[in-house]
Design a protein around this motif. Sequence first.
Motif, PDB file in Angstrom:
ATOM      1  N   GLY A  84       0.628  -1.165  -0.025  1.00  0.00           N
ATOM      2  CA  GLY A  84       0.001   0.025  -0.017  1.00  0.00           C
ATOM      3  C   GLY A  84       0.940   1.260  -0.067  1.00  0.00           C
ATOM      4  O   GLY A  84       2.083   1.202   0.455  1.00  0.00           O
ATOM      5  N   GLU A  85       0.257   2.232  -0.292  1.00  0.00           N
ATOM      6  CA  GLU A  85       0.920   3.717  -0.457  1.00  0.00           C
ATOM      7  C   GLU A  85       0.264   4.406   0.714  1.00  0.00           C
ATOM      8  O   GLU A  85      -1.066   4.625   0.681  1.00  0.00           O
ATOM      9  CB  GLU A  85       0.795   4.249  -1.783  1.00  0.00           C
ATOM     10  CG  GLU A  85       1.537   5.625  -2.047  1.00  0.00           C
ATOM     11  CD  GLU A  85       2.073   6.113  -3.197  1.00  0.00           C
ATOM     12  OE1 GLU A  85       2.121   5.383  -4.166  1.00  0.00           O
ATOM     13  OE2 GLU A  85       1.920   7.293  -3.483  1.00  0.00           O
ATOM     14  N   ILE A  86       0.985   5.242   1.276  1.00  0.00           N
ATOM     15  CA  ILE A  86       0.366   5.972   2.544  1.00  0.00           C
ATOM     16  C   ILE A  86       1.298   7.385   2.443  1.00  0.00           C
ATOM     17  O   ILE A  86       2.391   7.546   2.299  1.00  0.00           O
ATOM     18  CB  ILE A  86       0.957   5.255   3.815  1.00  0.00           C
ATOM     19  CG1 ILE A  86       0.229   3.959   3.902  1.00  0.00           C
ATOM     20  CG2 ILE A  86       0.171   6.039   5.022  1.00  0.00           C
ATOM     21  CD1 ILE A  86       0.678   2.885   4.880  1.00  0.00           C
ATOM     22  N   PHE A  87       0.456   8.466   3.006  1.00  0.00           N
ATOM     23  CA  PHE A  87       1.092   9.672   3.246  1.00  0.00           C
ATOM     24  C   PHE A  87       1.902   9.423   4.590  1.00  0.00           C
ATOM     25  O   PHE A  87       0.957   9.488   5.564  1.00  0.00           O
ATOM     26  CB  PHE A  87      -0.141  10.960   2.994  1.00  0.00           C
ATOM     27  CG  PHE A  87       0.742  12.181   3.341  1.00  0.00           C
ATOM     28  CD1 PHE A  87       1.499  12.593   2.241  1.00  0.00           C
ATOM     29  CD2 PHE A  87       0.068  13.118   4.419  1.00  0.00           C
ATOM     30  CE1 PHE A  87       1.790  14.021   2.592  1.00  0.00           C
ATOM     31  CE2 PHE A  87       0.729  14.215   4.604  1.00  0.00           C
ATOM     32  CZ  PHE A  87       1.755  14.685   3.643  1.00  0.00           C
ATOM     33  N   ILE A  88       3.017   9.812   4.584  1.00  0.00           N
ATOM     34  CA  ILE A  88       3.506   9.571   5.955  1.00  0.00           C
ATOM     35  C   ILE A  88       2.934  10.145   7.170  1.00  0.00           C
ATOM     36  O   ILE A  88       3.024   9.887   8.339  1.00  0.00           O
ATOM     37  CB  ILE A  88       5.185   9.815   5.831  1.00  0.00           C
ATOM     38  CG1 ILE A  88       5.809   8.730   4.917  1.00  0.00           C
ATOM     39  CG2 ILE A  88       5.808   9.693   7.463  1.00  0.00           C
ATOM     40  CD1 ILE A  88       7.240   9.086   4.891  1.00  0.00           C
ATOM     41  N   GLY A  89       2.701  11.579   6.908  1.00  0.00           N
ATOM     42  CA  GLY A  89       2.354  12.306   7.972  1.00  0.00           C
ATOM     43  C   GLY A  89       0.923  11.760   8.706  1.00  0.00           C
ATOM     44  O   GLY A  89       0.877  12.184   9.751  1.00  0.00           O
ATOM     45  N   ILE A  90       0.064  11.046   8.013  1.00  0.00           N
ATOM     46  CA  ILE A  90      -1.145  10.537   8.484  1.00  0.00           C
ATOM     47  C   ILE A  90      -0.908   9.465   9.557  1.00  0.00           C
ATOM     48  O   ILE A  90      -1.713   9.336  10.375  1.00  0.00           O
ATOM     49  CB  ILE A  90      -2.225  10.126   7.511  1.00  0.00           C
ATOM     50  CG1 ILE A  90      -1.709   8.788   6.936  1.00  0.00           C
ATOM     51  CG2 ILE A  90      -2.537  11.209   6.597  1.00  0.00           C
ATOM     52  CD1 ILE A  90      -3.095   8.019   6.482  1.00  0.00           C
ATOM     53  N   MET A  91       0.334   9.152   9.736  1.00  0.00           N
ATOM     54  CA  MET A  91       0.733   8.290  10.857  1.00  0.00           C
ATOM     55  C   MET A  91       1.083   8.694  12.084  1.00  0.00           C
ATOM     56  O   MET A  91       1.575   8.159  12.847  1.00  0.00           O
ATOM     57  CB  MET A  91       1.623   7.127  10.323  1.00  0.00           C
ATOM     58  CG  MET A  91       0.899   6.131   9.065  1.00  0.00           C
ATOM     59  SD  MET A  91       1.977   4.727   8.496  1.00  0.00           S
ATOM     60  CE  MET A  91       3.439   5.733   7.566  1.00  0.00           C
ATOM     61  N   GLY A  92       1.157  10.133  12.044  1.00  0.00           N
ATOM     62  CA  GLY A  92       2.077  10.973  12.927  1.00  0.00           C
ATOM     63  C   GLY A  92       1.438  10.481  14.531  1.00  0.00           C
ATOM     64  O   GLY A  92       2.224  10.573  15.307  1.00  0.00           O
ATOM     65  N   ASN A  93       0.186  10.306  14.557  1.00  0.00           N
ATOM     66  CA  ASN A  93      -0.309   9.750  16.031  1.00  0.00           C
ATOM     67  C   ASN A  93       0.023   8.402  16.197  1.00  0.00           C
ATOM     68  O   ASN A  93      -0.262   7.866  17.574  1.00  0.00           O
ATOM     69  CB  ASN A  93      -1.843  10.077  15.987  1.00  0.00           C
ATOM     70  CG  ASN A  93      -2.369  11.244  16.007  1.00  0.00           C
ATOM     71  OD1 ASN A  93      -1.523  12.189  16.412  1.00  0.00           O
ATOM     72  ND2 ASN A  93      -3.767  11.825  15.906  1.00  0.00           N
ATOM     73  N   THR A  94       0.519   7.571  15.491  1.00  0.00           N
ATOM     74  CA  THR A  94       0.785   6.336  15.497  1.00  0.00           C
ATOM     75  C   THR A  94       2.222   5.982  16.380  1.00  0.00           C
ATOM     76  O   THR A  94       2.459   5.685  17.406  1.00  0.00           O
ATOM     77  CB  THR A  94       0.912   5.213  14.252  1.00  0.00           C
ATOM     78  OG1 THR A  94       0.083   5.703  13.555  1.00  0.00           O
ATOM     79  CG2 THR A  94       1.011   3.890  14.728  1.00  0.00           C
ATOM     80  N   HIS A  95       3.148   6.994  15.700  1.00  0.00           N
ATOM     81  CA  HIS A  95       4.487   7.336  16.453  1.00  0.00           C
ATOM     82  C   HIS A  95       5.024   8.389  15.935  1.00  0.00           C
ATOM     83  O   HIS A  95       4.962   8.789  14.827  1.00  0.00           O
ATOM     84  CB  HIS A  95       5.403   5.915  16.058  1.00  0.00           C
ATOM     85  CG  HIS A  95       6.580   6.047  16.789  1.00  0.00           C
ATOM     86  ND1 HIS A  95       7.623   6.866  16.792  1.00  0.00           N
ATOM     87  CD2 HIS A  95       6.885   5.248  18.012  1.00  0.00           C
ATOM     88  CE1 HIS A  95       8.751   6.522  17.529  1.00  0.00           C
ATOM     89  NE2 HIS A  95       8.123   5.589  18.628  1.00  0.00           N
TER      90      HIS A  95
END
Length: 322
Positions: A84-95
């Motif tokens: 999958g492709e993901i915009f890195i910033g949207i995972m900011g709450n994960t880590h």
Amino acid sequence: MIKHSLSAIALLSGLLATTVSAAQWHMPTPYGDANLPTKIAYQFAQEIKANTGGELDIKVHSGASLIKHPEIPRAVRTGQVQMGEIFIGIMGNTHPVFKHDNIPFLATSYDDAERLWAAAKPEVEKQLAKEGMTLLYTVAWPAQSLYTKAPVTNLADLKGLKMRAYSPSTSRLAVLMDTTPTTVQVPEIPQAFSTGIIDAMITSPSTGVNGQAWDYLSDFTDVRAWIPKNVVVANSKSFKRLDKKTQQVIRDAAAKAEAEGWKKVRIQAKKDTKALAENGIKVSQPSPELMSELSIIGEVMVKEWQQESGPEITDILNNYAQ
Ligand code: PCA
């Protein structure tokens, strides 16, 4: 009789061989076909298909058509899809390591953005691996600048506006700018502007062009505050199940995709900034006042980011400073 059963066996084993070795993988991506990262994703898939002799067929599902963007990380993590492709910033709450990607003025030139990625990559890769994802490649977006309905000379001009946000960091930025953050995904941008859900946004010239920003906005102030990236990941279990040769084909295609992205994003940025102007958007350089106000916010965000977590962020910043 013997002949018959032998050919039946040959046929059967042939069928088994194709079903066992030829695999179809699904790769959801968040953005539409006109975007550079999506074009690169198609090339990446094609190259893997060609170099595995058709044994690994990756189907790219662009524009969040298979899975909505915020759901893509979970879909890859759980193996619902293999890639999958993901915009890195949207995972900011994960880590917090993922927040390196949306900090204003940490890296504003493409050379610096490449260096920041080199500095952040080991930590990002480690965190993705913990979540069961294998990092393959990144593609940067053109630098992020300010779109408004009126000229902007300082932050006071933006006070109280509804600002589009696309990640935890950009929500925080909107608050520090004295605006109200509203999360809107790319396909909904035109409607969000025309219905008054948002008044302003910070994104690339490409996203402005794709959404025909001239229909609902007038000014593009080229603050170039940060250069964010998409990341392409594989489900680690699916990746490990592949033979070594296929894994290498994927790694090689990924390295090529990443190099291509860094090369093309620079060209795309110029082309799309020109297109904004040609379509009637007033493209202007930011005032020194606006830049200094935004830089101060950038410094606040770096401090907040450092306080969020221990060694990883310090490692990224130290690597980057070298
Ligand atoms: N476009 C995407 C991500 C960064 C960019 O330039 C967006 O606006 O959501």
